[in-house]
Scaffold this active site. Structure first.
Site, PDB file in Angstrom:
ATOM      1  N   ALA A 155      36.769  -7.673  39.631  1.00 55.73           N
ATOM      2  CA  ALA A 155      35.355  -8.022  39.467  1.00 55.73           C
ATOM      3  C   ALA A 155      34.548  -6.856  38.905  1.00 55.73           C
ATOM      4  CB  ALA A 155      34.776  -8.476  40.802  1.00 55.73           C
ATOM      5  N   HIS A 177      35.125  -0.970  50.129  1.00 56.94           N
ATOM      6  CA  HIS A 177      34.125  -0.928  49.061  1.00 56.94           C
ATOM      7  C   HIS A 177      33.736  -2.336  48.572  1.00 56.94           C
ATOM      8  CE1 HIS A 177      37.760  -1.336  46.821  1.00 56.94           C
ATOM      9  NE2 HIS A 177      37.277  -0.969  45.648  1.00 56.94           N
ATOM     10  N   ARG A 194      36.043 -22.582  48.742  1.00 59.31           N
ATOM     11  CA  ARG A 194      35.137 -22.629  47.600  1.00 59.31           C
ATOM     12  C   ARG A 194      35.869 -22.746  46.261  1.00 59.31           C
ATOM     13  NH1 ARG A 194      33.215 -20.286  51.800  1.00 59.31           N
ATOM     14  NH2 ARG A 194      31.010 -19.929  52.233  1.00 59.31           N
ATOM     15  N   GLY A 231      39.715  -6.270  54.650  1.00 58.13           N
ATOM     16  CA  GLY A 231      39.705  -4.875  55.099  1.00 58.13           C
ATOM     17  C   GLY A 231      39.202  -3.928  54.021  1.00 58.13           C
ATOM     18  N   ILE A 275      36.738 -10.402  48.277  1.00 59.12           N
ATOM     19  CA  ILE A 275      36.999 -10.809  49.661  1.00 59.12           C
ATOM     20  C   ILE A 275      36.873  -9.587  50.563  1.00 59.12           C
ATOM     21  CG2 ILE A 275      38.697 -11.860  51.208  1.00 59.12           C
ATOM     22  CD1 ILE A 275      39.854 -13.316  48.743  1.00 59.12           C
TER      23      ILE A 275
END
Ligand code: INI
Length: 153
Positions: A56, A88, A127, A85, A82
């Site tokens: 992304a 950032h 989604r 864990g 997502i």
């Protein structure tokens, strides 16, 4: 009184779909949803270009070059950030969406974003074609509407 709004009849234009390889298990379904929506509105395969990017965070720089090429009516940026864990998460999600919004404003080429920002994989699956719909399909629909609207202004 004059009212302008995008419509979905006589859809036309050239569409670039940017797809992250990160979380491809989910993002491939967003891509399929986007392509399906474009095609069902009459956009032919020859008018759709799929561009793969690593993650992304890389969407904005690639989107900028595509938008500046002058070849595309709209871009559809797809990905999934997502939290899981990942420390950032905020940076990846924030910088990606900020960058994409900035490029759309700078270039005037609409960028519809279907980048999921979710807590876990279950929410991402919801989604991307299950109980919460398909955000890739929704992003494609927004792109079609914007192309139609901008053409009228
Ligand atoms: N990229 C994503 O598209 N989704 C994520 O969830 C993600 N996480 O969790 O880290 C992610 N990171 C990679 C990032 O987009 C860049 O590709 C990487 O930092 C190299 O610049």
């Amino acid at each position: 009184m004059k009212i302008l709004e995008g419509n979905f009849t006589n859809a036309k234009g050239q569409y670039a779909i940017l797809v992250t390889r990160w979380n491809s298990f989910v993002v491939e379904h967003l891509k399929e949803g986007a392509i399906d929506t474009l095609k069902r509105h009459g956009i032919g395969e020859k008018n759709i270009t799929v561009v793969y990017v690593p993650g992304a965070l890389e969407l904005p720089v690639v989107a900028k070059k595509i938008a500046n090429s002058g070849k595309y009516s709209a871009l559809i940026a797809l990905g999934a950030v997502i939290r899981g864990g990942t420390s950032h998460y905020e940076i990846v999600a924030g910088e990606s969406s900020k960058g994409l919004a900035q490029i759309a404003l700078e270039t005037g080429v609409p960028i519809s974003t279907g980048v999921l920002t979710v807590e876990n994989i279950e929410q991402a699956i919801e989604r991307s074609g299950t109980k919460a719909g398909n955000k890739g399909a929704e992003a494609a629909s927004v792109a079609l509407e914007l192309v139609s609207l901008l053409e009228q202004i």
